[in-house]
Design a protein around this motif. Structure first.
Motif, PDB file in Angstrom:
ATOM      1  N   ARG A 153       8.035  -0.735  -4.450  1.00 18.51           N
ATOM      2  CA  ARG A 153       6.966  -1.070  -3.030  1.00 18.51           C
ATOM      3  C   ARG A 153       7.150  -2.876  -4.006  1.00 18.51           C
ATOM      4  N   HIS A 154       6.243  -2.978  -2.510  1.00 19.37           N
ATOM      5  CA  HIS A 154       6.099  -4.663  -1.680  1.00 19.37           C
ATOM      6  C   HIS A 154       5.428  -4.955  -2.679  1.00 19.37           C
ATOM      7  N   THR A 242      -7.658   2.289  -9.306  1.00 22.27           N
ATOM      8  CA  THR A 242      -5.808   2.942  -8.857  1.00 22.27           C
ATOM      9  C   THR A 242      -6.318   4.097  -8.458  1.00 22.27           C
ATOM     10  N   ILE A 243      -5.401   4.274  -6.830  1.00 23.30           N
ATOM     11  CA  ILE A 243      -4.756   5.367  -5.998  1.00 23.30           C
ATOM     12  C   ILE A 243      -3.571   5.392  -5.619  1.00 23.30           C
ATOM     13  N   VAL A 244      -2.910   6.644  -5.848  1.00 22.02           N
ATOM     14  CA  VAL A 244      -1.305   6.878  -5.814  1.00 22.02           C
ATOM     15  C   VAL A 244      -1.610   7.823  -4.902  1.00 22.02           C
ATOM     16  N   TRP A 245      -0.728   7.453  -3.938  1.00 25.02           N
ATOM     17  CA  TRP A 245      -0.876   8.528  -2.760  1.00 25.02           C
ATOM     18  C   TRP A 245       1.135   8.697  -3.240  1.00 25.02           C
ATOM     19  N   PRO A 246       0.637  10.234  -2.646  1.00 22.25           N
ATOM     20  CA  PRO A 246       2.623  11.016  -3.011  1.00 22.25           C
ATOM     21  C   PRO A 246       3.686   9.772  -1.784  1.00 22.25           C
ATOM     22  N   GLU A 247       4.503   9.788  -2.207  1.00 23.72           N
ATOM     23  CA  GLU A 247       5.908   9.597  -1.337  1.00 23.72           C
ATOM     24  C   GLU A 247       5.480   9.356   0.049  1.00 23.72           C
ATOM     25  N   ALA A 248       5.727  10.389   0.511  1.00 21.57           N
ATOM     26  CA  ALA A 248       5.648  11.017   1.970  1.00 21.57           C
ATOM     27  C   ALA A 248       4.712  10.120   2.274  1.00 21.57           C
ATOM     28  N   PHE A 249       3.662   9.859   1.793  1.00 19.88           N
ATOM     29  CA  PHE A 249       2.342   9.036   2.730  1.00 19.88           C
ATOM     30  C   PHE A 249       2.733   7.370   2.235  1.00 19.88           C
ATOM     31  N   LEU A 250       4.160   7.170   2.383  1.00 20.52           N
ATOM     32  CA  LEU A 250       4.464   5.021   2.337  1.00 20.52           C
ATOM     33  C   LEU A 250       4.343   4.731   1.002  1.00 20.52           C
ATOM     34  N   GLY A 251       4.173   6.028  -0.195  1.00 25.38           N
ATOM     35  CA  GLY A 251       4.016   5.675  -1.514  1.00 25.38           C
ATOM     36  C   GLY A 251       3.505   4.990  -1.585  1.00 25.38           C
ATOM     37  N   GLY A 252       2.081   5.085  -1.461  1.00 25.56           N
ATOM     38  CA  GLY A 252       0.913   3.929  -1.066  1.00 25.56           C
ATOM     39  C   GLY A 252       0.279   3.552  -2.534  1.00 25.56           C
ATOM     40  N   VAL A 253       0.188   2.914  -3.212  1.00 24.89           N
ATOM     41  CA  VAL A 253      -0.528   2.499  -4.180  1.00 24.89           C
ATOM     42  C   VAL A 253      -1.996   1.342  -3.550  1.00 24.89           C
ATOM     43  N   SER A 254      -3.080   1.741  -4.125  1.00 25.48           N
ATOM     44  CA  SER A 254      -3.780   0.736  -4.272  1.00 25.48           C
ATOM     45  C   SER A 254      -5.074   0.673  -5.630  1.00 25.48           C
ATOM     46  N   VAL A 255      -5.443  -0.050  -5.229  1.00 24.75           N
ATOM     47  CA  VAL A 255      -6.417  -0.716  -7.074  1.00 24.75           C
ATOM     48  C   VAL A 255      -7.254  -1.474  -5.800  1.00 24.75           C
ATOM     49  N   THR A 256      -9.326  -0.801  -6.729  1.00 20.05           N
ATOM     50  CA  THR A 256     -10.631  -1.500  -6.873  1.00 20.05           C
ATOM     51  C   THR A 256     -10.883  -1.214  -8.131  1.00 20.05           C
ATOM     52  N   ALA A 271      -6.323  -3.858  -3.130  1.00 18.38           N
ATOM     53  CA  ALA A 271      -5.438  -3.869  -2.774  1.00 18.38           C
ATOM     54  C   ALA A 271      -4.621  -2.583  -2.732  1.00 18.38           C
ATOM     55  N   MET A 272      -3.422  -2.752  -1.803  1.00 21.70           N
ATOM     56  CA  MET A 272      -3.242  -1.481  -1.811  1.00 21.70           C
ATOM     57  C   MET A 272      -1.423  -2.124  -0.789  1.00 21.70           C
ATOM     58  N   THR A 273      -0.936  -1.203  -1.722  1.00 26.58           N
ATOM     59  CA  THR A 273       0.512  -1.951  -1.319  1.00 26.58           C
ATOM     60  C   THR A 273       1.698  -0.515  -0.611  1.00 26.58           C
ATOM     61  N   GLY A 274       2.252  -0.130  -0.533  1.00 29.68           N
ATOM     62  CA  GLY A 274       3.128   0.589  -0.432  1.00 29.68           C
ATOM     63  C   GLY A 274       4.698   0.943  -0.522  1.00 29.68           C
ATOM     64  N   LEU A 275       5.286   1.366   0.413  1.00 23.65           N
ATOM     65  CA  LEU A 275       7.343   0.977  -0.081  1.00 23.65           C
ATOM     66  C   LEU A 275       7.772   0.633   0.568  1.00 23.65           C
ATOM     67  N   ARG A 276       8.545  -0.751   0.047  1.00 19.68           N
ATOM     68  CA  ARG A 276       9.704  -1.060   0.894  1.00 19.68           C
ATOM     69  C   ARG A 276      10.398  -0.545   2.138  1.00 19.68           C
ATOM     70  N   SER A 277      11.306   0.309   1.823  1.00 19.81           N
ATOM     71  CA  SER A 277      11.752   1.456   2.510  1.00 19.81           C
ATOM     72  C   SER A 277      10.423   2.393   3.400  1.00 19.81           C
ATOM     73  N   ALA A 278       9.108   2.338   3.149  1.00 21.85           N
ATOM     74  CA  ALA A 278       8.432   2.871   4.764  1.00 21.85           C
ATOM     75  C   ALA A 278       8.296   2.518   5.346  1.00 21.85           C
ATOM     76  N   ASP A 279       8.330   2.878   7.055  1.00 21.79           N
ATOM     77  CA  ASP A 279       8.044   1.482   8.256  1.00 21.79           C
ATOM     78  C   ASP A 279       6.981   0.491   7.838  1.00 21.79           C
ATOM     79  N   GLU A 280       7.638  -0.039   8.455  1.00 21.39           N
ATOM     80  CA  GLU A 280       6.225  -1.707   8.461  1.00 21.39           C
ATOM     81  C   GLU A 280       5.047  -1.407   9.133  1.00 21.39           C
TER      82      GLU A 280
END
Ligand code: FES
Ligand SMILES: [Fe+2]
Length: 343
Positions: A153-154, A242-256, A271-280
């Motif tokens: 992830r970024h 923290t919230i973790v989305w499934p890989e299918a959804f950009l591999g999102g990870v957020s923190v509040t 803050a939210m991030t996702g997979l480096r391999s996901a569509d930018e």
């Protein structure tokens, strides 16, 4: 004295705690705000703190007011090696809060004079500080996120996050988790379905199912039609979720994170991030969407009035009211409600 009226006015265990000095880990900075050799003044829990990063790269947190005459070391203090110097007369303090130098004195230093220090942890680029009015050491550790442990992830970079100072009770953000019924009104969205909401001693483990693009043939997020997915959320006390989305959804990870400033204001950070391999572009859009969504709650939170005896609907009994009963352990200054107290 009319006792019936007295009982009637007694706050129920379902009320918001009045204390704004909860126990737990709280965000006090983004790591990249404090480079090597710099200091930062932090106001939290009605107190002043100083953060500094020593030449070794280590981050330190200490009460801000110098024990010489009380200057705020966070305002103009300087870093020497791993120590910090007060801007007023240059007294130096190390990471253990010990006085190591009095530049103008033959005495060199006062070994018996110490400042109160605080435990800090840098968690994926976020500086978290332990706070407890009783002075207890951390009651739980900052939990790692498996998805963030490799480089997939970024980082939570400056364009992926926001901090807002809001006039709100610090507990309100975690109350969003079990509050299905505000989603429709505040966020104009579909309520999630809570599939898990388990209370631990210091954490809540939540899983909720969301259907993106429900009832629409395609959206920017769901070009091939609606997708139902299960998000995992970890609520660590009042201040850190923290919230973790499934890989299918950009591999999102957020923190509040939320940190009370004083009895009126709090700093809300997301803050939210996702997979480096996901569509930018898609990830960018998803992050922007979340950054907007989180702010939709602010006008509600900032204009609420304290309810000593709130009224929950039956559907809110298990999770939402359950949360209200659970949180008291984080407010040691408050009288802890008992089960046979008023409800
Ligand atoms: S007040 Fe800090 S050195 Fe004098
Ligand atoms: Fe919300």
């Amino acid at each position: 004295v009319d006792l019936d009226i007295a009982v009637e006015n007694m706050p129920s265990p379902l009320a918001l705690p009045k204390s704004r000095r909860p126990t737990g880990w709280f965000q006090v900075a983004w790591s990249d705000e404090i480079s090597i050799g710099s200091v930062k003044a932090v106001r939290a829990f009605g107190q002043d703190y100083v953060l500094w990063r020593g030449e070794s790269g280590t981050m330190y947190a200490m009460d801000a007011h110098c024990r010489h005459l009380g200057a705020n070391i966070g305002v103009g203090g300087s870093v020497w090696g791993d120590e910090v110097a007060c801007p007023f007369h240059g007294w130096r303090w190390n990471g253990e809060g010990e006085n190591t130098l009095i530049p103008h004195s033959s005495q060199t230093c006062k070994p018996g004079v110490t400042m109160r220090t605080h435990e800090v942890e840098e968690w994926y680029g976020i500086v978290m500080m332990w706070h407890d009015v009783l002075g207890r050491p951390p009651l739980w550790p900052m939990a790692p996120i498996e998805e963030m442990e490799d480089e997939s992830r970024h980082p939570f970079g400056p364009t992926m996050r926001g901090s807002w100072t809001i006039r709100a009770h610090p507990q309100l953000p975690i109350e969003n988790g079990p509050d299905l019924f505000h989603v429709n009104f505040v966020h104009k969205g579909e309520a999630a379905e809570i599939v898990r909401y388990d209370f631990d001693e210091w954490a809540i483990h939540e899983e909720f199912a969301v259907t993106y693009g429900k009832g629409k043939p395609s959206t920017w997020l769901t070009p091939n039609g609606a997708v139902r997915m299960v998000l995992k959320s970890e609520i660590h006390g009042i201040g850190h979720t923290t919230i973790v989305w499934p890989e299918a959804f950009l591999g999102g990870v957020s923190v509040t994170n939320i940190t009370p400033v004083d009895d009126e204001w709090s700093v809300y950070s997301f803050a939210m991030t996702g997979l480096r391999s996901a569509d930018e572009k898609l990830l960018r859009r998803a992050v922007d969407h979340q950054l907007e969504t989180v702010q939709q709650d602010f006008p509600i939170w900032e204009n609420m009035a304290y309810q000593a005896r709130p009224n929950f609907a039956v559907e809110e009994g298990k999770n939402y009211a359950g949360l209200r009963r659970w949180v008291w352990r984080f407010y040691p200054e408050e009288q802890q409600p008992t089960e046979d107290g008023p409800t």
